[in-house]
Motif scaffolding. Sequence first.
Motif, PDB file in Angstrom:
ATOM      1  N   ARG A   9      15.249 -17.726 -23.363  1.00 35.10           N
ATOM      2  CA  ARG A   9      14.060 -17.350 -24.138  1.00 35.10           C
ATOM      3  C   ARG A   9      14.039 -15.831 -24.343  1.00 35.10           C
ATOM      4  N   HIS A  10      14.321 -15.074 -23.287  1.00 33.87           N
ATOM      5  CA  HIS A  10      14.398 -13.621 -23.396  1.00 33.87           C
ATOM      6  C   HIS A  10      15.493 -13.224 -24.391  1.00 33.87           C
ATOM      7  N   LEU A  11      16.656 -13.841 -24.279  1.00 32.27           N
ATOM      8  CA  LEU A  11      17.770 -13.525 -25.172  1.00 32.27           C
ATOM      9  C   LEU A  11      17.430 -13.840 -26.625  1.00 32.27           C
ATOM     10  N   CYS A  12      16.821 -14.985 -26.870  1.00 32.06           N
ATOM     11  CA  CYS A  12      16.470 -15.395 -28.226  1.00 32.06           C
ATOM     12  C   CYS A  12      15.483 -14.415 -28.856  1.00 32.06           C
ATOM     13  N   LEU A  13      14.423 -14.073 -28.142  1.00 30.55           N
ATOM     14  CA  LEU A  13      13.416 -13.174 -28.696  1.00 30.55           C
ATOM     15  C   LEU A  13      13.970 -11.765 -28.882  1.00 30.55           C
ATOM     16  N   THR A  14      14.838 -11.337 -27.974  1.00 35.22           N
ATOM     17  CA  THR A  14      15.486 -10.039 -28.129  1.00 35.22           C
ATOM     18  C   THR A  14      16.397 -10.044 -29.351  1.00 35.22           C
ATOM     19  N   ASP A  15      17.134 -11.134 -29.556  1.00 37.60           N
ATOM     20  CA  ASP A  15      18.011 -11.235 -30.725  1.00 37.60           C
ATOM     21  C   ASP A  15      17.211 -11.193 -32.028  1.00 37.60           C
ATOM     22  N   LEU A  16      16.046 -11.830 -32.052  1.00 39.76           N
ATOM     23  CA  LEU A  16      15.202 -11.785 -33.251  1.00 39.76           C
ATOM     24  C   LEU A  16      14.763 -10.348 -33.537  1.00 39.76           C
ATOM     25  N   ALA A  17      14.411  -9.619 -32.491  1.00 42.69           N
ATOM     26  CA  ALA A  17      14.029  -8.211 -32.662  1.00 42.69           C
ATOM     27  C   ALA A  17      15.215  -7.399 -33.163  1.00 42.69           C
ATOM     28  N   ARG A  18      16.392  -7.674 -32.656  1.00 37.57           N
ATOM     29  CA  ARG A  18      17.593  -6.968 -33.104  1.00 37.57           C
ATOM     30  C   ARG A  18      17.887  -7.234 -34.574  1.00 37.57           C
ATOM     31  N   MET A  19      17.533  -8.434 -35.041  1.00 37.43           N
ATOM     32  CA  MET A  19      17.770  -8.789 -36.441  1.00 37.43           C
ATOM     33  C   MET A  19      16.696  -8.218 -37.363  1.00 37.43           C
ATOM     34  N   GLY A  20      15.725  -7.534 -36.783  1.00 30.44           N
ATOM     35  CA  GLY A  20      14.716  -6.880 -37.610  1.00 30.44           C
ATOM     36  C   GLY A  20      13.434  -7.661 -37.809  1.00 30.44           C
ATOM     37  N   ILE A  42      11.130  -8.910 -25.002  1.00 34.96           N
ATOM     38  CA  ILE A  42      12.100  -8.200 -25.823  1.00 34.96           C
ATOM     39  C   ILE A  42      12.676  -7.025 -25.034  1.00 34.96           C
ATOM     40  N   HIS A  43      13.991  -6.999 -24.916  1.00 37.69           N
ATOM     41  CA  HIS A  43      14.668  -5.973 -24.128  1.00 37.69           C
ATOM     42  C   HIS A  43      15.714  -5.254 -24.986  1.00 37.69           C
ATOM     43  N   LEU A  44      15.282  -4.215 -25.699  1.00 38.76           N
ATOM     44  CA  LEU A  44      16.208  -3.420 -26.503  1.00 38.76           C
ATOM     45  C   LEU A  44      16.658  -2.214 -25.693  1.00 38.76           C
ATOM     46  N   SER A  45      17.921  -1.873 -25.834  1.00 36.87           N
ATOM     47  CA  SER A  45      18.458  -0.733 -25.092  1.00 36.87           C
ATOM     48  C   SER A  45      18.043   0.572 -25.765  1.00 36.87           C
ATOM     49  N   GLY A  46      18.188   1.649 -25.035  1.00 40.20           N
ATOM     50  CA  GLY A  46      17.914   2.966 -25.590  1.00 40.20           C
ATOM     51  C   GLY A  46      18.796   3.265 -26.789  1.00 40.20           C
ATOM     52  N   ARG A  47      20.044   2.812 -26.747  1.00 33.87           N
ATOM     53  CA  ARG A  47      20.952   3.017 -27.883  1.00 33.87           C
ATOM     54  C   ARG A  47      20.469   2.272 -29.119  1.00 33.87           C
ATOM     55  N   GLU A  48      19.999   1.038 -28.915  1.00 35.51           N
ATOM     56  CA  GLU A  48      19.494   0.261 -30.049  1.00 35.51           C
ATOM     57  C   GLU A  48      18.261   0.917 -30.658  1.00 35.51           C
ATOM     58  N   LEU A  49      17.365   1.374 -29.815  1.00 41.34           N
ATOM     59  CA  LEU A  49      16.155   2.034 -30.302  1.00 41.34           C
ATOM     60  C   LEU A  49      16.496   3.336 -31.018  1.00 41.34           C
ATOM     61  N   SER A  50      17.442   4.091 -30.472  1.00 39.51           N
ATOM     62  CA  SER A  50      17.869   5.344 -31.088  1.00 39.51           C
ATOM     63  C   SER A  50      18.506   5.091 -32.445  1.00 39.51           C
ATOM     64  N   ALA A  51      19.358   4.093 -32.543  1.00 39.35           N
ATOM     65  CA  ALA A  51      20.019   3.764 -33.813  1.00 39.35           C
ATOM     66  C   ALA A  51      18.993   3.342 -34.855  1.00 39.35           C
TER      67      ALA A  51
END
Length: 76
Positions: A9-20, A42-51
């Motif tokens: 569930r964590h992975l799925c919701l994080t992936d949705l956030a990554r997809m925008g 939702i667990h986005l990394s600092g690199r993802e947030l920076s990008a």
Amino acid sequence: MRFSTHTTRHLCLTDLARMGWEVHAIASFAGHRSTESTLRYIHLSGRELSARLNASMSHLHAWRVDMLAGTDRTTQ
């Protein structure tokens, strides 16, 4: 780290956030009443947030240059 169905569930919701996906859409998909609940999943990394920030700022900068130069591409 243990892997469980809750982990997916964590992975799925994080992936949705990554997809925008917008956080309200993710909350609705997950069945959450509050976006605060969704944000815990939702667990986005600092690199993802920076990008994402850099991409947004590049887009904003290009828009400003277009507006100042009188070449607004959104109306063309």
